[in-house]
Design a protein around this motif. Structure first.
Motif, short mmCIF file in Angstrom:
data_model
loop_
_atom_site.label_atom_id
_atom_site.label_comp_id
_atom_site.label_asym_id
_atom_site.label_seq_id
_atom_site.Cartn_x
_atom_site.Cartn_y
_atom_site.Cartn_z
N UNK A 62 -3.79 -20.01 5.30
CA UNK A 62 -4.73 -18.85 4.82
C UNK A 62 -3.80 -17.68 4.60
N UNK A 63 -2.81 -17.41 5.68
CA UNK A 63 -1.72 -16.59 5.99
C UNK A 63 -0.82 -16.53 4.69
N UNK A 64 -0.52 -17.67 4.37
CA UNK A 64 0.41 -17.90 3.44
C UNK A 64 -0.02 -17.56 1.92
N UNK A 65 -1.35 -18.04 1.80
CA UNK A 65 -2.17 -17.55 0.35
C UNK A 65 -2.19 -16.25 0.44
N UNK A 66 -2.38 -15.50 1.75
CA UNK A 66 -2.43 -14.14 1.48
C UNK A 66 -1.38 -13.29 1.08
N UNK A 67 -0.25 -14.02 1.62
CA UNK A 67 1.26 -13.26 1.38
C UNK A 67 1.41 -13.56 -0.21
N UNK A 68 0.93 -14.71 -0.93
CA UNK A 68 1.27 -14.96 -2.14
C UNK A 68 0.57 -14.38 -3.08
N UNK A 69 -0.83 -13.97 -2.85
CA UNK A 69 -1.56 -13.21 -3.51
C UNK A 69 -1.28 -11.73 -3.63
N UNK A 70 -0.66 -11.25 -2.35
CA UNK A 70 -0.02 -9.90 -2.26
C UNK A 70 1.07 -9.77 -3.28
N UNK A 71 1.97 -10.66 -3.09
CA UNK A 71 3.16 -10.58 -3.78
C UNK A 71 2.98 -10.81 -5.30
N UNK A 129 0.71 -7.40 -6.57
CA UNK A 129 1.07 -5.91 -6.34
C UNK A 129 2.30 -5.56 -7.17
N UNK A 130 2.25 -4.56 -8.07
CA UNK A 130 3.29 -4.21 -8.75
C UNK A 130 4.64 -4.04 -8.29
N UNK A 131 5.54 -4.44 -8.47
CA UNK A 131 6.97 -4.45 -7.91
C UNK A 131 7.28 -2.98 -7.67
N UNK A 132 6.77 -2.09 -8.50
CA UNK A 132 7.18 -0.53 -8.40
C UNK A 132 6.73 -0.05 -7.05
N UNK A 133 5.26 -0.52 -6.60
CA UNK A 133 4.82 -0.29 -5.33
C UNK A 133 5.57 -0.32 -4.23
N UNK A 136 -3.45 7.42 -3.29
CA UNK A 136 -3.07 5.92 -2.40
C UNK A 136 -3.59 4.91 -3.41
N UNK A 137 -2.55 3.85 -3.30
CA UNK A 137 -2.77 2.72 -4.18
C UNK A 137 -2.38 1.65 -3.50
N UNK A 138 -2.80 0.34 -3.75
CA UNK A 138 -2.71 -0.78 -2.92
C UNK A 138 -3.32 -1.96 -3.71
N UNK A 139 -4.48 -1.89 -4.65
CA UNK A 139 -5.19 -2.78 -5.23
C UNK A 139 -5.53 -3.84 -4.45
N UNK A 140 -5.04 -5.09 -4.47
CA UNK A 140 -5.72 -6.22 -3.86
C UNK A 140 -5.46 -6.20 -2.54
N UNK A 141 -4.43 -5.38 -1.75
CA UNK A 141 -3.96 -5.34 -0.55
C UNK A 141 -4.96 -4.85 0.22
N UNK A 142 -6.13 -3.96 -0.20
CA UNK A 142 -7.18 -3.33 0.41
C UNK A 142 -8.11 -4.24 0.79
N UNK A 143 -8.17 -5.39 0.04
CA UNK A 143 -9.05 -6.60 0.34
C UNK A 143 -8.51 -7.80 1.15
N UNK A 144 -7.11 -7.69 1.22
CA UNK A 144 -6.45 -8.74 1.91
C UNK A 144 -6.43 -8.23 3.41
N UNK A 145 -6.41 -7.12 3.76
CA UNK A 145 -6.16 -6.85 5.07
C UNK A 145 -7.64 -7.23 6.07
N UNK A 146 -8.99 -7.01 5.29
CA UNK A 146 -10.19 -7.63 5.98
C UNK A 146 -10.17 -9.07 5.80
N UNK A 194 0.81 -1.27 0.07
CA UNK A 194 0.00 -0.06 0.10
C UNK A 194 0.98 1.16 -0.07
N UNK A 195 0.82 2.21 -1.05
CA UNK A 195 1.56 3.10 -0.92
C UNK A 195 0.63 4.41 -1.12
N UNK A 196 1.38 5.47 -0.27
CA UNK A 196 0.74 6.87 -0.09
C UNK A 196 1.61 7.91 -0.73
N UNK A 197 1.14 8.22 -1.81
CA UNK A 197 2.10 9.31 -2.65
C UNK A 197 1.73 10.84 -2.62
#
Length: 467
Positions: free
Chosen positions: A290-299, A302-306, A246-256, A112-115
């Motif tokens: 599920x924690x491992x799956x969430x890590x994999x989905x985030x990686x 999420x663009x590497x540039x973020x 603010x950008x973060x894509x799927x990460x905003x869904x992965x927190x809940x 999650x990036x705040x620019x």
């Protein structure tokens, strides 16, 4: 990440076919059994300050040394089965869930990036700190600190004096803000793993947290207004103007998703499996997967540039994984002695936190837990006093609620007293220092915390834990 498998293997190395294991009897253990645990904690507290380069390159070896110093005597004196069973019990019920939650929060927050470039006037700074403190109980103090520290630094990089902004950031975002859920701070998640209800801290720590956070925000606004009026923005702003986004894509869904997984695992009954004599709930194993799956989905999404914009690195979570592997092993005999109560080697410590007739002295629990959390890591300190208070989550959540609240508040709030009391403290210090902020040294920071925090803690202890 290459060190995470090492940390797991350190915990599981003795999970061989079991011999007959009778367990550790804390009544028979002397204080010498606590030496590896104390050595581990003192290494964390002192070595980064006096031998930083050596520590950076060898902390895993140091953790392994203390872990082996704890395990070998158990294996020799009580049998290989007892040692291996204790390690497997600790790994599957405490360490693996603990480190995977931190890994999930760390990874998701890093995406999650705040620019943009805000202007750090007192009102805006206070709002940013309040947002960070609110995020801390949702995505953890580490996650909130990672997301908010760079926007706060950019907003104040044209201030003549900005050290106080980062100091209050550590007080609020890296510590006090994480008091309301097990996601917020590692000690509370360890309590959750021990059986404390997910929303118990929300209910029982809300008013102490509100008092501390409210007082800190008000005090910060007053101090920042004074400094701002005196200095203003007198330096050329090194950060070019840029629209806030603010950008973060799927990460905003992965927190809940992380929150939902934890709540589901605590409510469903899917049976259990036995691993080397340890009964592990299937729901807990599914939660960890599920924690491992969430890590994999985030990686993956999420663009590497973020992550590059966040200066994301695996180093902080790698360090936590290594050090807590050592902590969780060396604390095994300590917990056994604490469970022995007045019949064990820690009887004098038990006497310090007991009032007349054996009733718990909640003021003592708050200040001693907090005092040790200031200089040792607050997560193992919480575990020590949780066990000292009886270790029964159902009793502590009901008739012992004030005692558990005192332990929890001491561990979470007083982790802010030094750079080493809570993991995000030193991370924020390092990021700010590298970003050009003239951060105070170890004792200079303690001067800030002593003047500002200790009076607040005194008020909290009198209002909530006296009598």
């Amino acid at each position: 990440m290459r060190r995470l498998p090492w940390a797991l293997s350190l915990l599981l190395f003795s999970a061989a076919p079991a011999f007959a294991a009778e367990g550790l009897d804390g009544k028979t253990l002397g204080l010498a059994w606590a030496i590896p645990f104390l050595g581990m904690l003192l290494s964390i507290a002192v070595m980064p300050l006096v031998a930083g380069r050596f520590w950076h390159h060898n902390r895993g070896k140091v953790a392994a040394f203390w872990a082996l110093l704890a395990l070998i005597p158990i294996a020799l004196g009580h049998g290989i089965g007892t040692a291996s069973q204790a390690v497997v019990h600790t790994a599957f019920l405490e360490y693996i869930p603990f480190i995977l939650l931190l890994l999930a929060l760390f990874t998701v927050a890093g995406g999650i990036v705040i620019r943009g470039n805000l202007k750090g006037a007192p009102g805006l700074n206070t709002i940013l700190l309040a947002i960070g403190a609110g995020l801390a109980s949702i995505i953890g103090t580490t996650g909130a600190a990672m997301i908010m520290i760079r926007p706060v630094m950019r907003a104040n990089d044209d201030r003549k004096r900005n050290v106080h902004v980062i100091v209050f950031f550590i007080f609020l975002v890296a510590n006090a803000g994480g008091a309301l859920t097990p996601l917020g701070d590692p000690p509370l998640f360890l309590g959750f793993l021990r059986g404390v209800d997910f929303f118990w801290p929300t209910v029982h720590l809300f008013w102490p947290a509100a008092l501390i956070i409210g007082a800190l925000l008000a005090g910060f606004y007053a101090l920042d207004s004074h400094i701002y009026a005196k200095d203003g923005h007198k330096w050329l702003d090194p950060t070019p103007p840029r629209e806030i986004s603010i950008s973060g894509g799927i990460n905003f869904l992965l927190i809940p998703a992380i929150i939902g997984v934890i709540l589901l695992s605590a409510t469903v009954e899917w049976g259990e499996v036995t691993i080397h004599g340890t009964h592990v709930a299937v729901a807990s194993l599914c939660r960890d997967a599920a924690f491992v799956a969430i890590v994999a989905l985030s990686l993956f999404f999420t663009p590497a540039t973020s992550r590059s914009e966040n200066s994301f690195s695996w180093e902080p979570i790698s360090e936590v994984a290594e050090l807590f592997a050592g902590i969780f092993i060396t604390i095994i005999p300590v917990l056994a002695m604490l469970q022995a109560g007045t019949e064990g080697a820690f009887a004098p410590l038990v006497a310090l936190v007991q009032g007349p007739g054996g009733a718990p002295d909640n003021l003592a629990y708050f200040w001693i837990t907090g005092g040790l959390s200031s200089f040792l890591d607050n997560a193992p300190t919480y575990l020590v006093f949780f066990e000292l208070a009886g270790g029964d989550p159902q009793r502590l959540m009901t008739e012992g609620a004030t005692t558990l609240a005192a332990i929890s508040a001491g561990a979470v709030f007083m982790g802010a007293n030094t750079y080493i009391g809570n993991a995000p403290n030193f991370m924020v210090y390092a990021i700010a220092r590298d970003g050009g902020v003239k951060m105070p040294g170890f004792f200079g920071y303690m001067l800030w915390s002593s003047v500002i925090l200790l009076p607040l803690f005194a008020v909290v202890s009198i209002v909530f834990f006296a009598g």
